[in-house]
Enzyme design. Structure first.
Site, PDB file in Angstrom:
ATOM      1  N   ASN A  91       5.197   6.780  13.688  1.00  0.00           N
ATOM      2  CA  ASN A  91       4.456   7.428  13.173  1.00  0.00           C
ATOM      3  C   ASN A  91       3.064   8.067  13.734  1.00  0.00           C
ATOM      4  O   ASN A  91       2.249   8.706  13.198  1.00  0.00           O
ATOM      5  CB  ASN A  91       3.884   6.876  11.503  1.00  0.00           C
ATOM      6  CG  ASN A  91       5.159   6.437  10.873  1.00  0.00           C
ATOM      7  OD1 ASN A  91       5.368   5.271  10.614  1.00  0.00           O
ATOM      8  ND2 ASN A  91       6.165   7.540  10.466  1.00  0.00           N
ATOM      9  N   LEU A 147       0.621  -1.261  -0.062  1.00  0.00           N
ATOM     10  CA  LEU A 147       0.034   0.059   0.048  1.00  0.00           C
ATOM     11  C   LEU A 147       0.828   1.391  -0.117  1.00  0.00           C
ATOM     12  O   LEU A 147       0.278   2.243   0.089  1.00  0.00           O
ATOM     13  CB  LEU A 147      -0.849  -0.151   1.285  1.00  0.00           C
ATOM     14  CG  LEU A 147      -2.049  -1.177   1.395  1.00  0.00           C
ATOM     15  CD1 LEU A 147      -2.681  -1.043   2.706  1.00  0.00           C
ATOM     16  CD2 LEU A 147      -3.015  -1.161   0.284  1.00  0.00           C
ATOM     17  N   CYS A 164      11.014   1.915  13.798  1.00  0.00           N
ATOM     18  CA  CYS A 164       9.659   2.325  13.249  1.00  0.00           C
ATOM     19  C   CYS A 164       8.539   1.982  14.426  1.00  0.00           C
ATOM     20  O   CYS A 164       7.600   2.498  14.314  1.00  0.00           O
ATOM     21  CB  CYS A 164       9.326   1.740  12.123  1.00  0.00           C
ATOM     22  SG  CYS A 164      10.380   2.040  10.793  1.00  0.00           S
ATOM     23  N   ASP A 187      13.901   8.564   9.567  1.00  0.00           N
ATOM     24  CA  ASP A 187      14.480   7.405  10.352  1.00  0.00           C
ATOM     25  C   ASP A 187      14.902   6.433   9.698  1.00  0.00           C
ATOM     26  O   ASP A 187      15.186   5.435  10.371  1.00  0.00           O
ATOM     27  CB  ASP A 187      13.561   7.391  11.517  1.00  0.00           C
ATOM     28  CG  ASP A 187      12.157   6.484  11.155  1.00  0.00           C
ATOM     29  OD1 ASP A 187      11.879   6.289   9.836  1.00  0.00           O
ATOM     30  OD2 ASP A 187      11.247   6.401  12.083  1.00  0.00           O
ATOM     31  N   HIS A 244      10.773   7.826   4.953  1.00  0.00           N
ATOM     32  CA  HIS A 244      10.927   8.771   6.419  1.00  0.00           C
ATOM     33  C   HIS A 244      12.244   8.901   6.768  1.00  0.00           C
ATOM     34  O   HIS A 244      13.243   8.114   6.461  1.00  0.00           O
ATOM     35  CB  HIS A 244      10.307   7.834   7.487  1.00  0.00           C
ATOM     36  CG  HIS A 244       8.709   7.706   7.456  1.00  0.00           C
ATOM     37  ND1 HIS A 244       8.153   6.605   7.683  1.00  0.00           N
ATOM     38  CD2 HIS A 244       7.664   8.323   7.121  1.00  0.00           C
ATOM     39  CE1 HIS A 244       6.949   6.695   7.457  1.00  0.00           C
ATOM     40  NE2 HIS A 244       6.680   7.876   7.204  1.00  0.00           N
ATOM     41  N   ASN A 282       7.364  -5.026   5.516  1.00  0.00           N
ATOM     42  CA  ASN A 282       6.587  -3.926   5.149  1.00  0.00           C
ATOM     43  C   ASN A 282       7.251  -2.379   5.354  1.00  0.00           C
ATOM     44  O   ASN A 282       6.590  -1.386   5.390  1.00  0.00           O
ATOM     45  CB  ASN A 282       5.120  -3.978   6.277  1.00  0.00           C
ATOM     46  CG  ASN A 282       3.946  -4.392   5.105  1.00  0.00           C
ATOM     47  OD1 ASN A 282       3.956  -4.347   4.215  1.00  0.00           O
ATOM     48  ND2 ASN A 282       3.041  -4.924   6.034  1.00  0.00           N
ATOM     49  N   GLU A 307       4.173  12.946   9.468  1.00  0.00           N
ATOM     50  CA  GLU A 307       4.103  11.393   9.748  1.00  0.00           C
ATOM     51  C   GLU A 307       4.895  11.341  10.826  1.00  0.00           C
ATOM     52  O   GLU A 307       5.359  10.172  11.339  1.00  0.00           O
ATOM     53  CB  GLU A 307       4.931  10.794   8.409  1.00  0.00           C
ATOM     54  CG  GLU A 307       4.408  11.202   7.236  1.00  0.00           C
ATOM     55  CD  GLU A 307       3.814   9.816   6.676  1.00  0.00           C
ATOM     56  OE1 GLU A 307       4.054   8.811   6.866  1.00  0.00           O
ATOM     57  OE2 GLU A 307       2.694   9.989   5.742  1.00  0.00           O
ATOM     58  N   ARG A 330      -3.011   4.953   5.476  1.00  0.00           N
ATOM     59  CA  ARG A 330      -2.574   5.468   7.171  1.00  0.00           C
ATOM     60  C   ARG A 330      -3.339   6.632   7.485  1.00  0.00           C
ATOM     61  O   ARG A 330      -3.376   7.410   8.491  1.00  0.00           O
ATOM     62  CB  ARG A 330      -1.263   5.738   7.025  1.00  0.00           C
ATOM     63  CG  ARG A 330      -0.452   4.622   6.805  1.00  0.00           C
ATOM     64  CD  ARG A 330       0.940   4.514   7.151  1.00  0.00           C
ATOM     65  NE  ARG A 330       1.044   4.387   8.719  1.00  0.00           N
ATOM     66  CZ  ARG A 330       1.929   4.494   9.467  1.00  0.00           C
ATOM     67  NH1 ARG A 330       3.312   4.459   8.827  1.00  0.00           N
ATOM     68  NH2 ARG A 330       1.819   4.275  10.583  1.00  0.00           N
TER      69      ARG A 330
HETATM   70  O1  SUG Z   1       4.186   4.043   6.271  1.00  0.00           O
HETATM   71  N1  SUG Z   1       4.231   0.609   5.652  1.00  0.00           N
HETATM   72  C1  SUG Z   1       4.594   1.605   6.648  1.00  0.00           C
HETATM   73  C2  SUG Z   1       5.971   1.416   7.090  1.00  0.00           C
HETATM   74  C3  SUG Z   1       6.368   2.670   7.971  1.00  0.00           C
HETATM   75  C4  SUG Z   1       7.619   2.584   8.673  1.00  0.00           C
HETATM   76  N2  SUG Z   1       7.835   3.825   9.719  1.00  0.00           N
HETATM   77  C5  SUG Z   1       8.766   4.355   9.701  1.00  0.00           C
HETATM   78  N3  SUG Z   1       9.872   4.479   8.987  1.00  0.00           N
HETATM   79  N4  SUG Z   1       8.918   5.071  10.953  1.00  0.00           N
HETATM   80  C6  SUG Z   1       4.558   3.038   5.885  1.00  0.00           C
HETATM   81  O2  SUG Z   1       5.201   2.978   4.606  1.00  0.00           O
HETATM   82  C7  SUG Z   1       3.083  -0.968   4.337  1.00  0.00           C
HETATM   83  C8  SUG Z   1       1.536  -1.518   4.626  1.00  0.00           C
HETATM   84  C9  SUG Z   1       1.394  -2.527   3.329  1.00  0.00           C
HETATM   85  O3  SUG Z   1       1.709  -2.296   2.210  1.00  0.00           O
HETATM   86  O4  SUG Z   1       0.473  -3.397   3.690  1.00  0.00           O
HETATM   87  C10 SUG Z   1       3.203   0.334   5.428  1.00  0.00           C
HETATM   88  O5  SUG Z   1       2.269   1.114   5.474  1.00  0.00           O
END
Ligand code: SUG
Length: 417
Positions: free
Chosen positions: A101, A21, A346, A232, A230, A340, A162, A129
């Site tokens: 996030n 996603l 994260c 991080d 991001h 993911n 975020e 999200r």
């Molecule tokens: O927002 N993955 C999250 C990962 C977030 C990582 N957070 C930090 N870097 N702080 C995102 O991209 C994937 C979900 C999916 O594809 O089913 C997702 O939302």
């Protein structure tokens, strides 16, 4: 008790799946369509929390949100049964697990009113999200109801925010006033820039930060284009240490000069691209480690993927063998979340506070983690194939699993959020 850093980990929810996603998040895109293992995923997250407790850190937990999000679908004039497949996937996502996030946090030592301020992230760039904030706001309002905290609703659209994933804080000691760093992206590149500078500036104002000790830094375009969705993913800070990739920031010289001026004791540990390429940094999540202060020096809590990458592991070995500020390496297995695009950092939201001011239902020790793990083992689905997310039995199992958890932890008040 004095103020300490508390890591609140998002418990990986029973609907964890690989739906692909998040464009710009290479791991999530690469794993799209694969079979996910929510039970194993949540147990991996719990094992990470246990490892951090064993390091002597104070640990908190945040609950998975109600998924599918029927209320969100209602605002789209549909239901889970009738929604087209992409809306179903967006309604079901367990993405609230990535607690970095959830919000941006300014500890009391940095704010005008000396209260700890949290602004819930709007996460509006990614549809799956964009409907987390309501549940997160309800939950943070419960966890941080004490007057030591102020929980703010999200910054309004269209300014994407975020949360702590694009925020760093440098200070001599967690309880001392710090320099807050907001990292934003410039839109127009190959992938979305999710953090808008106006959102960061609004948060800094709302938190009552001292403008003289607040820095806004542009994330480098090449980092975003390489998959650092991001900050991080390419940088992490803890107390006086900034640990960053050479290509993390658009104008690093100006940024480093600001930091040295505002916090003379700052130590900048920069990993050069000729030792670790941006591609290796992003694939291994070297910088998505938790950089934590232990009694005998700082440690990195790293994902297995960092140890598996020869260039990354060799850089780390050299660093800890030398005189650098990072003294220890701890490796954790969070492979399901990593697939993911979510590493150890994260999965956690850092809050500097006196633990006595936090609602105790959100703090954990090993005994409470035993109880949570038992619920996960008994109720979390073993596997989810994204092709079968319309299955009514699966949806009922996901909802029952979360309800069992909230009942066990005396948090039924959160059931519909
Ligand atoms: O927002 N993955 C999250 C990962 C977030 C990582 N957070 C930090 N870097 N702080 C995102 O991209 C994937 C979900 C999916 O594809 O089913 C997702 O939302």
């Amino acid at each position: 008790m004095t103020k300490v850093e508390i890591n609140f980990d998002g418990l990986i929810g029973p609907s964890h799946n690989f739906a692909g996603l998040s464009p710009g998040n290479l791991a999530a895109t690469q794993h799209a369509g694969q079979i996910a293992h929510p039970r194993a995923a949540a147990l991996q997250g719990i094992a990470k929390m246990r490892a951090n407790l064993d390091l002597g850190l104070v640990q908190g937990v945040l609950m998975p949100l109600a998924r599918p999000d029927h209320r969100w679908l209602e605002t789209l004039a549909t239901t889970y049964d009738d929604a087209p497949p992409h809306l179903r996937a967006q309604a079901l996502s367990a993405s609230a697990m990535w607690a970095a996030n959830a919000a941006t946090v300014s500890p009391a030592a940095d704010t005008r009113d000396r209260r700890c301020h949290l602004t819930v992230a709007n996460l509006l760039t990614m549809p799956h999200r964009s409907h987390e904030w309501q549940g997160t706001l309800a939950q943070l309002g419960t966890a941080f109801a004490n007057p030591a905290f102020v929980v703010h609703p999200p910054v309004p659209a269209p300014f994407g925010d975020e949360g702590a994933a694009n925020h760093m804080r440098l200070c001599a000691d967690h309880a001392e006033p710090g320099v807050e760093v907001f990292v934003y992206g410039k839109p127009g590149g190959r992938f979305p820039a999710r953090q808008h500078r106006d959102a960061s500036e609004a948060i800094a104002r709302a938190h009552g930060l001292d403008p003289a000790r607040t820095v806004f830094v542009q994330q480098s375009d090449i980092a975003i284009a390489a998959g650092a969705f991001h900050n991080d993913v390419v940088a992490v800070a803890n107390e006086r240490v900034l640990f960053a990739h050479e290509h993390a920031f658009e104008d690093k010289d100006a940024f480093y000069a600001d930091l040295r001026r505002l916090l003379p004791e700052v130590e900048i540990v920069e990993v050069p691209a000729d030792r670790v390429s941006l591609a290796d940094a992003i694939a291994s999540y070297l910088f998505n480690a938790q950089l934590v202060s232990l009694a005998d020096g700082m440690a990195l809590v790293l994902p297995e993927e960092a140890r598996a990458n020869a260039a990354v592991w060799s850089w780390l070995q050299t660093h800890v063998a030398g005189n650098g500020p990072i003294r220890h390496l701890h490796v954790v297995d969070v492979r399901e979340s990593m697939s993911n695009g979510g590493g150890p950092a994260c999965l956690r939201l850092r809050v500097v506070a006196d633990p006595a001011t936090v609602d105790p239902r959100f703090l954990v020790d090993h005994a409470k983690l035993d109880r949570i793990a038992a619920i996960v083992a008994a109720h979390w689905p073993e596997a989810i194939d994204p092709a079968s997310i319309g299955d009514a039995t699966l949806v009922a199992a996901i909802e029952a699993a979360r309800n069992a958890l909230l009942t066990e932890l005396d948090l039924v008040g959160l059931i519909y959020t």
